[in-house]
Design a protein around this motif. Structure first.
Motif, PDB file in Angstrom:
ATOM      1  N   GLN A  47      24.119  78.140  38.621  1.00 23.77           N
ATOM      2  CA  GLN A  47      25.148  78.864  37.874  1.00 23.77           C
ATOM      3  C   GLN A  47      25.796  77.999  36.813  1.00 23.77           C
ATOM      4  O   GLN A  47      26.135  78.475  35.742  1.00 23.77           O
ATOM      5  CB  GLN A  47      26.209  79.407  38.831  1.00 23.77           C
ATOM      6  CG  GLN A  47      25.675  80.435  39.808  1.00 23.77           C
ATOM      7  CD  GLN A  47      25.071  81.640  39.120  1.00 23.77           C
ATOM      8  OE1 GLN A  47      25.285  81.863  37.921  1.00 23.77           O
ATOM      9  NE2 GLN A  47      24.302  82.418  39.840  1.00 23.77           N
ATOM     10  N   LEU A  48      25.975  76.706  37.137  1.00 23.57           N
ATOM     11  CA  LEU A  48      26.675  75.863  36.174  1.00 23.57           C
ATOM     12  C   LEU A  48      25.825  75.568  34.937  1.00 23.57           C
ATOM     13  O   LEU A  48      26.376  75.453  33.841  1.00 23.57           O
ATOM     14  CB  LEU A  48      27.178  74.585  36.838  1.00 23.57           C
ATOM     15  CG  LEU A  48      28.305  74.866  37.854  1.00 23.57           C
ATOM     16  CD1 LEU A  48      28.844  73.589  38.450  1.00 23.57           C
ATOM     17  CD2 LEU A  48      29.444  75.679  37.235  1.00 23.57           C
ATOM     18  N   PHE A 107      26.425  78.413  32.755  1.00 20.76           N
ATOM     19  CA  PHE A 107      27.725  78.342  32.090  1.00 20.76           C
ATOM     20  C   PHE A 107      27.734  77.277  31.000  1.00 20.76           C
ATOM     21  O   PHE A 107      28.377  77.443  29.966  1.00 20.76           O
ATOM     22  CB  PHE A 107      28.832  78.057  33.108  1.00 20.76           C
ATOM     23  CG  PHE A 107      30.173  77.879  32.465  1.00 20.76           C
ATOM     24  CD1 PHE A 107      30.804  78.951  31.870  1.00 20.76           C
ATOM     25  CD2 PHE A 107      30.770  76.635  32.419  1.00 20.76           C
ATOM     26  CE1 PHE A 107      32.020  78.794  31.231  1.00 20.76           C
ATOM     27  CE2 PHE A 107      31.990  76.471  31.787  1.00 20.76           C
ATOM     28  CZ  PHE A 107      32.619  77.548  31.186  1.00 20.76           C
ATOM     29  N   TRP A 139      29.446  77.393  27.407  1.00 16.49           N
ATOM     30  CA  TRP A 139      30.505  76.426  27.111  1.00 16.49           C
ATOM     31  C   TRP A 139      30.201  75.655  25.835  1.00 16.49           C
ATOM     32  O   TRP A 139      31.063  75.504  24.976  1.00 16.49           O
ATOM     33  CB  TRP A 139      30.667  75.481  28.311  1.00 16.49           C
ATOM     34  CG  TRP A 139      31.722  74.456  28.089  1.00 16.49           C
ATOM     35  CD1 TRP A 139      33.072  74.654  28.138  1.00 16.49           C
ATOM     36  CD2 TRP A 139      31.524  73.075  27.764  1.00 16.49           C
ATOM     37  NE1 TRP A 139      33.721  73.487  27.859  1.00 16.49           N
ATOM     38  CE2 TRP A 139      32.802  72.494  27.622  1.00 16.49           C
ATOM     39  CE3 TRP A 139      30.379  72.277  27.579  1.00 16.49           C
ATOM     40  CZ2 TRP A 139      32.976  71.160  27.312  1.00 16.49           C
ATOM     41  CZ3 TRP A 139      30.552  70.942  27.265  1.00 16.49           C
ATOM     42  CH2 TRP A 139      31.841  70.388  27.134  1.00 16.49           C
ATOM     43  N   THR A 173      35.572  81.500  29.719  1.00 19.37           N
ATOM     44  CA  THR A 173      35.382  80.858  31.018  1.00 19.37           C
ATOM     45  C   THR A 173      35.887  81.770  32.135  1.00 19.37           C
ATOM     46  O   THR A 173      35.256  81.917  33.181  1.00 19.37           O
ATOM     47  CB  THR A 173      36.154  79.519  31.067  1.00 19.37           C
ATOM     48  OG1 THR A 173      35.815  78.752  29.929  1.00 19.37           O
ATOM     49  CG2 THR A 173      35.811  78.733  32.324  1.00 19.37           C
ATOM     50  N   TYR A 181      33.481  84.587  32.654  1.00 19.25           N
ATOM     51  CA  TYR A 181      32.304  84.082  33.359  1.00 19.25           C
ATOM     52  C   TYR A 181      32.629  83.889  34.846  1.00 19.25           C
ATOM     53  O   TYR A 181      31.843  84.248  35.721  1.00 19.25           O
ATOM     54  CB  TYR A 181      31.856  82.755  32.736  1.00 19.25           C
ATOM     55  CG  TYR A 181      30.393  82.438  32.943  1.00 19.25           C
ATOM     56  CD1 TYR A 181      29.479  82.630  31.928  1.00 19.25           C
ATOM     57  CD2 TYR A 181      29.933  81.956  34.172  1.00 19.25           C
ATOM     58  CE1 TYR A 181      28.136  82.350  32.113  1.00 19.25           C
ATOM     59  CE2 TYR A 181      28.592  81.678  34.361  1.00 19.25           C
ATOM     60  CZ  TYR A 181      27.704  81.867  33.327  1.00 19.25           C
ATOM     61  OH  TYR A 181      26.375  81.601  33.524  1.00 19.25           O
ATOM     62  N   GLY A 182      33.815  83.329  35.101  1.00 16.62           N
ATOM     63  CA  GLY A 182      34.245  83.099  36.484  1.00 16.62           C
ATOM     64  C   GLY A 182      34.389  84.399  37.255  1.00 16.62           C
ATOM     65  O   GLY A 182      33.976  84.496  38.418  1.00 16.62           O
ATOM     66  N   GLY A 200      31.281  78.287  42.494  1.00 10.98           N
ATOM     67  CA  GLY A 200      31.248  78.136  41.039  1.00 10.98           C
ATOM     68  C   GLY A 200      32.198  79.122  40.373  1.00 10.98           C
ATOM     69  O   GLY A 200      32.969  78.754  39.481  1.00 10.98           O
ATOM     70  N   LEU A 250      35.580  78.161  38.233  1.00  4.50           N
ATOM     71  CA  LEU A 250      35.777  78.536  36.825  1.00  4.50           C
ATOM     72  C   LEU A 250      37.077  79.319  36.645  1.00  4.50           C
ATOM     73  O   LEU A 250      37.812  79.102  35.676  1.00  4.50           O
ATOM     74  CB  LEU A 250      34.596  79.371  36.321  1.00  4.50           C
ATOM     75  CG  LEU A 250      33.262  78.643  36.137  1.00  4.50           C
ATOM     76  CD1 LEU A 250      32.197  79.611  35.655  1.00  4.50           C
ATOM     77  CD2 LEU A 250      33.407  77.494  35.140  1.00  4.50           C
ATOM     78  N   ALA A 261      39.897  76.829  36.828  1.00  3.69           N
ATOM     79  CA  ALA A 261      39.917  75.998  35.629  1.00  3.69           C
ATOM     80  C   ALA A 261      40.456  76.778  34.435  1.00  3.69           C
ATOM     81  O   ALA A 261      41.222  76.251  33.628  1.00  3.69           O
ATOM     82  CB  ALA A 261      38.512  75.479  35.327  1.00  3.69           C
ATOM     83  N   ALA A 262      40.054  78.054  34.322  1.00  2.00           N
ATOM     84  CA  ALA A 262      40.455  78.842  33.159  1.00  2.00           C
ATOM     85  C   ALA A 262      41.835  79.463  33.336  1.00  2.00           C
ATOM     86  O   ALA A 262      42.520  79.777  32.369  1.00  2.00           O
ATOM     87  CB  ALA A 262      39.430  79.948  32.896  1.00  2.00           C
ATOM     88  N   ASN A 287      28.197  88.319  31.116  1.00  2.00           N
ATOM     89  CA  ASN A 287      29.077  87.161  30.908  1.00  2.00           C
ATOM     90  C   ASN A 287      29.729  87.103  29.541  1.00  2.00           C
ATOM     91  O   ASN A 287      30.450  86.163  29.253  1.00  2.00           O
ATOM     92  CB  ASN A 287      28.272  85.871  31.085  1.00  2.00           C
ATOM     93  CG  ASN A 287      27.638  85.800  32.448  1.00  2.00           C
ATOM     94  OD1 ASN A 287      28.252  86.198  33.423  1.00  2.00           O
ATOM     95  ND2 ASN A 287      26.412  85.310  32.527  1.00  2.00           N
TER      96      ASN A 287
END
Lengths: 268, 266
Positions: free
Chosen positions: B36-37, B40, B44, B62, B65-66, B123, B127, B130-131, B191
């Protein structure tokens, strides 16, 4: 001498694999359609990213779209299944038969991969119209570029087979490696530059990817195609690619020497 | 209710049986996460380089996507066995499910757990966290609730599509290729903000194949980006309900189609 003596065996192995590809033609068609779906998305994303600018960092939008179309099309065709073949033979214990043949195992694998590739070639006739519809196709600017691209494409295929074989040979130690193989494929796919060409990668990432052999599979040939050769000149780009093809032969020899002694034949 | 308790018992059993193989669990989760990363990473790099995509900033994309990844993780954790359905029907395993007292669909779904779903979940949540700080959202309890409803609804949308298409297997036996391809369309088109798509494509991916309802529509509500949406804003707000509705319809279709099951006799 050995080359001549082994040739008939290689030809037979290749023929068998051509037949296999024909059996799976439906799956291949679906695979081509899905590649088309991916290419279409990439063109939409990059069009939006460019947002009306005709050129970014000296790379024109059309050039970029041609790059993505060719690279992803190529990535679909250059996907040797050597690693999973090795794994299946080990799991079923049939690896013993392969090893008892008078032709070296890596060369058997290579012949098989050649057969796979030849069997796939007719499918280009389906893939090109699909790519033309969803992506951006344009012939190379000069005949010289076209020839350089074809040469580079052949080397790209060799490197793809070599890398796949190396991943597969690891299963002589681990016996089971679906997860490992998946991770390698993913990192490999990214590092080929088919999704993002190296010229748009952040500096730190680009430095790493430039030191890896994966770029020989997509970035080097396709950047030649669109007229932005990876190293600045077609000749040095081809030289870099050939260097990897040759270096990987040595690596395979070395790994295979060790793997052979490690063979475990699971009661087939 | 009976369905829910049967599901809990059976799903618990398959979870415990997977965790007997600890090394495999760890490598599968890491594999799922890396898978998955890398996906992304592409998004990104593009958004980082070009600052925005379809007017959405890096934190917003992000977040989108998350959300989609979390939804997909929930779907995969509970319904991954839909991808084994053809085999269950062809090798006659389904016969056994019919004579047991739990609903057959529940038994299909709880056959086995694919542990790499935890990679998707980890994941996705990573995300989102983080976002979460980068986006301009006041994280009130209501907003958190909307997010939870949205990711659950998204999982139900994906489940509804897979169950509906899977029902066709009772008649045609082999629909795996079709379902895997549809799953892939969800995975790659879901996404992105739909504003970068031509209108026709955006409509198709909303009403013909409900990709928009998985993450894009609810995300634009949470992020307050409903301006210039290709559908009426109320439909975006109702996305989680759309998930529930589609799932209920899918269950009905499954029940009707499963009457066409013919044992392979093996």
């Amino acid at each position: 001498m050995t080359l001549r003596a082994n040739l008939p065996a290689w030809v037979e192995i290749a023929k068998a694999n051509i037949r296999w590809q024909y059996m799976y033609r439906f799956n291949i068609l679906v695979g081509i359609l899905m590649t088309g779906v991916t290419i279409y998305l990439l063109t939409l994303v990059w069009r939006a990213a460019y947002g009306g600018q005709a050129e970014v960092d000296g790379i024109g939008l059309e050039q970029m779209l041609v790059y993505l179309t060719i690279a992803n099309l190529q990535l679909y065709f250059l996907r040797p299944e050597v690693a999973s073949d090795i794994q299946n033979r080990i799991r079923e214990g049939q690896i013993g038969f392969d090893l008892s043949r008078p032709v070296s195992y890596p060369s058997q694998l290579f012949a098989g991969a050649a057969g796979d590739m030849i069997g796939l070639i007719p499918m280009v006739a389906v893939a090109l119209p699909v790519a033309f519809l969803v992506g951006e196709l344009r012939p190379p600017e000069t005949v010289g570029t076209a020839l350089a691209y074809i040469a580079s494409l052949l080397v790209a295929w060799v490197v793809a087979v070599e890398l796949n074989m190396l991943i597969g040979l690891v299963s002589f130690w681990t016996l089971e490696m679906t997860g490992f193989q998946m991770v390698c494929t993913l990192i490999g796919n990214f590092a080929t530059g088919a999704l993002i060409p190296l010229w748009f990668m952040p500096e730190a990432l680009r430095v790493v990817v430039q030191l890896l052999p994966f770029q020989a599979i997509a970035y080097i040939p396709v950047s030649i195609y669109v007229g932005e050769p990876a190293t600045g000149a077609v000749r040095s780009a081809l030289a870099l690619q050939l260097f990897w093809a040759a270096a990987l032969v040595l690596v395979i020899r070395w790994v295979w020497g060790h793997a052979f002694r490690h063979t475990v034949i699971q009661g087939g | 209710m009976q369905r829910a308790s049967a599901w809990l018992t059976l799903a618990g059993a398959s979870l415990r049986s997977e965790f007997q193989y600890r090394a495999n669990v760890v490598t599968s989760i890491i594999g799922g996460l890396i898978y998955q990363l890398t996906g992304f990473l592409v998004v990104w790099i593009i958004v980082d380089r070009f600052v925005q995509l379809g007017g959405w900033t890096l934190p917003e994309i992000t977040f989108l996507y998350g959300m989609r990844l979390t939804s997909h993780g929930i779907f995969y954790a509970t319904m991954s066995q839909m991808f084994e359905l053809d085999r269950v029907l062809i090798n006659g395993e389904f016969d056994r499910f019919l004579v047991r007292p739990a609903p057959p669909l529940v038994q299909v779904l709880t056959r086995k757990l694919r542990v790499n779903c935890f990679g998707d979940l980890l994941g996705g949540v990573a995300l989102l966290i983080a976002a979460g700080r980068g986006v301009e959202v006041a994280w009130s309890p209501l907003a958190v609730l909307m997010l939870l409803a949205a990711v659950t609804g998204g999982a139900l949308v994906e489940g509804a599509v897979q169950i509906t298409l899977g029902s066709l297997s009772f008649r045609f036996l082999n629909t795996l290729q079709l379902r895997a391809s549809v799953n892939e369309v969800f995975n790659i088109y879901g996404n992105y903000p739909f504003r970068i798509f031509p209108t026709l494509l955006a409509q198709v991916l909303t009403f013909a194949l409900p990709v928009a309802f998985v993450a894009y529509l609810p995300a634009s509500v949470i992020l307050d980006r409903t301006d210039g949406l290709h559908v009426a804003p109320w439909l975006a707000i109702a996305a989680p309900l759309v998930g529930v509705g589609l799932f209920l319809i899918a269950l009905r279709i499954w029940n009707r189609q499963s009457r066409h099951y013919q044992s392979s006799g093996t």
